[in-house]
Design a protein around this motif. Structure first.
Motif, short mmCIF file in Angstrom:
data_model
loop_
_atom_site.label_atom_id
_atom_site.label_comp_id
_atom_site.label_asym_id
_atom_site.label_seq_id
_atom_site.Cartn_x
_atom_site.Cartn_y
_atom_site.Cartn_z
N LEU A 1 33.35 26.35 42.32
CA LEU A 1 33.40 27.12 43.56
C LEU A 1 34.60 26.72 44.42
CD1 LEU A 1 29.61 27.11 44.55
CD2 LEU A 1 30.94 29.03 43.64
N GLN B 1 23.94 31.16 52.00
CA GLN B 1 24.69 32.21 51.32
C GLN B 1 24.69 31.92 49.82
OE1 GLN B 1 26.37 35.17 52.21
NE2 GLN B 1 26.29 35.29 49.98
N TRP C 1 29.42 23.62 51.38
CA TRP C 1 28.36 23.08 50.53
C TRP C 1 27.77 21.86 51.23
CZ3 TRP C 1 26.30 24.90 46.00
CH2 TRP C 1 25.39 24.05 45.33
N LEU D 1 34.40 27.80 48.28
CA LEU D 1 34.06 26.70 49.16
C LEU D 1 35.31 26.17 49.83
CD1 LEU D 1 31.47 24.56 47.16
CD2 LEU D 1 31.02 26.18 49.00
N LEU E 1 32.95 29.25 52.85
CA LEU E 1 31.60 28.70 52.79
C LEU E 1 31.66 27.18 52.76
CD1 LEU E 1 29.91 31.08 50.18
CD2 LEU E 1 30.07 31.33 52.67
N VAL F 1 29.95 22.97 41.90
CA VAL F 1 30.68 22.88 43.16
C VAL F 1 32.19 22.85 42.90
CG1 VAL F 1 31.11 21.42 45.18
CG2 VAL F 1 28.78 21.77 44.37
N PRO G 1 26.10 31.77 46.41
CA PRO G 1 27.48 31.82 45.92
C PRO G 1 27.56 32.69 44.67
CG PRO G 1 26.43 29.78 45.25
CD PRO G 1 25.45 30.48 46.12
N HIS H 1 31.81 35.72 50.58
CA HIS H 1 31.99 34.52 49.77
C HIS H 1 33.21 33.72 50.19
CE1 HIS H 1 29.48 36.46 46.34
NE2 HIS H 1 28.73 35.67 47.11
N CYS I 1 24.77 26.15 49.59
CA CYS I 1 25.82 26.94 50.22
C CYS I 1 25.37 27.55 51.54
CB CYS I 1 26.22 28.07 49.26
SG CYS I 1 27.95 28.02 48.82
N ARG J 1 27.03 29.53 55.38
CA ARG J 1 28.19 30.15 56.03
C ARG J 1 28.76 29.21 57.10
NH1 ARG J 1 28.91 35.60 55.35
NH2 ARG J 1 27.25 36.76 54.28
#
Length: 514
Positions: free
Chosen positions: A236, A172, A205, A242, A203, A233, A174, A200, A153, A155
């Motif tokens: 997220l 970052q 991946w 994400l 973001l 993932v 997560p 959060h 992860c 930014r």
């Protein structure tokens, strides 16, 4: 009345359909379906069912081809568009004698596509995986050197208008999975007992998925390439943490990057929407790919441009784009609104010294401009001219000032540093570049006779007359000077002492020939 061109196009389409009908294709006026024999790898010959559609772009583009039935179980992978039609030829194939205009060549190409697909496209290195997904309008920017070191992860930074998204190298952590994912969504604020704070949001991946033998086409195939990280993932993505997934991948020896915009779907199937963004590398190496063969040789050259007006501003711009990173700009004037139509700079830089305005425009290209210096001054003394030549590998005179030109040409006879003098004559009809000093038996071209006089109109509130030279002549003269400068800086030394380019025919003599 139908024009001849329309009749010719209609005849070609009719003949094409007739040739297809002769080998068993039939259908309506635009789309025909028929059999195609092809040879799978290590198997007996099979018959596929192929659909051929003559689009409005035919014959300037290939027909649209779809495989309705391959004749054997066959997983369609690469070299297809998002709608399933085949990509048989690159866009670089010329129209003249285009192979797709011959139905026989077209069908042989389709058979070859089927064989390649059955074989898994051995040796294929096309890195155009964006074509297999719906498109997202945003451009994702990354630095390839930094991207190679990233995983997990990170930014992102979006432009104010949201059209560009930069992948940062700032990791970052997560939010942690609370256990079983809660399918309730509250669109951004929280999901179950997971609060989505500012840190959060938006973001990306980053993952290296290695060699890909099939394209990513949806959330399911994305999970396949993510491997062990897929469950985390997916969660997220489902809670909105994400917004992007960036995949480094390989196609045989070629490396590629696929940037995906991901978001929770409105329905449960599919749970995640996946769209492809155009991705672009911001590294200096990629930025300089289009700078020309001499860019690496020019990086350490020091060049002075005297006169940062119309021609001089574009000379500085061209030299900088060619790779020269050490530039000295000399000019005593402020940028005025009336300058803009022929100057590199824009409205927002009016009122600044021209040297400052030019440097600001060079900065906007995204390269390091710490080696660009601007001096808000006029060249008036021999000492200034000699100092310029001693401190630079080359000096460009773009002043259109006879006194400044005389100083620089004199200095070139004292200091062995080349001077390239550029000017526009005959109200933009002719550009002239002279290089000093002369080599061996060289001679400069004789001065050109002046053209017919035109009334020069002074700018309102200013006594100095304004040249009627058009903007196109300014850019052309700057390009001519740039060619001569690079010839000197790379030590090719192939250019003559004088170059003259005429952009308009000379005026006819009013006297009849004798």
């Amino acid at each position: 009345m139908i024009g001849q061109w329309a009749k010719d196009l209609t005849d070609e389409r009719d003949n094409f359909r007739c040739d297809l009908a002769a080998v068993g294709f039939n259908g309506d006026t635009e789309t025909l379906r028929g059999p195609l024999r092809w040879q799978p790898c290590g198997g007996q010959e099979k018959t596929a069912t192929v659909e051929v559609t003559l689009t409005a772009a035919f014959p300037f583009s290939p027909p649209q081809i779809r495989i309705l039935d391959a004749g054997v179980p066959l997983q369609m992978t690469f070299h297809r568009d998002a709608d399933g039609s085949l990509c048989l030829w690159p866009t670089s194939v010329p129209f003249d004698n285009a192979p797709w205009r011959d139905p026989g060549q077209l069908l042989r190409k389709v058979a070859a596509w089927l064989r390649q697909t059955d074989a898994g496209w051995p040796g294929d290195e096309d890195c155009d995986l964006e074509r297999y997904l719906p498109s997202d309008p945003r451009l994702v920017l990354y630095d390839r050197d930094r991207l190679a070191k990233l995983k997990g992860c990170v930014r992102t930074q979006a432009s104010d208008d949201g059209h560009r998204v930069a992948i940062t190298d700032e990791p970052q952590q997560p939010p942690k999975h609370p256990g079983r994912p809660d399918r309730r969504r509250t669109h951004g604020r929280s999901t179950g007992n997971i609060k989505i704070g500012r840190k959060h949001r938006a973001l990306a991946w980053i993952a290296d998925v290695g060699h890909l033998d099939r394209p990513v086409q949806d959330a399911s195939s994305l999970c396949e390439v993510l491997g062990a990280d897929a469950q985390h993932v997916t969660w997220l993505m489902s809670i909105g943490v994400l917004q992007f997934v960036v995949l480094r991948y390989r196609r045989h020896t070629a490396n590629g990057v696929l940037a995906l915009a991901v978001s929770p779907a409105l329905s449960e199937r599919p749970p995640i929407e996946v769209r492809a963004c155009e991705a672009a590398d911001t590294s200096v190496a990629t930025r300089m790919l289009r700078a020309g063969w001499a860019a690496s040789d020019l990086a350490d050259r020091h060049v002075a441009v005297v006169g940062a007006g119309a021609v001089g501003s574009f000379v500085a711009d061209l030299l900088f784009r060619h790779g020269i990173r050490h530039l000295t700009l000399l000019d005593p004037q402020l940028l005025r609104p009336g300058n803009l139509v022929r100057h590199l700079a824009g409205e927002g830089l009016v009122g600044f010294p021209k040297v400052v305005a030019v440097k600001a425009r060079l900065s906007a290209l995204g390269f390091d401009t710490s080696g660009v210096e601007g001096t808000f001054d006029r060249l008036t003394t021999p000492q200034q001219a000699v100092k310029l030549l001693r401190e630079h590998h080359l000096v460009v005179d773009a002043t259109a000032d006879a006194r400044a030109t005389a100083l620089l040409t004199w200095a070139s006879s004292q200091i062995p540093t080349p001077v390239v003098s550029v000017c526009i004559q005959r109200q933009g009809a002719v550009a002239r570049v002279d290089r000093f000093p002369l080599r061996g038996a060289e001679r400069h071209h004789e001065p050109l006779a002046p053209g017919s006089k035109t009334d020069a109109t002074p700018e309102y509130g200013c006594d100095e007359p304004v040249s009627s030279t058009p903007p196109g002549a300014v850019v052309a003269a700057a390009a001519l000077a740039c060619r001569v400068a690079i010839d000197e800086l790379t030590y090719n030394c192939k250019m003559p002492a004088t170059l003259i380019e005429a952009y308009e025919p000379p005026p006819r003599s009013s006297h009849p020939p004798r």
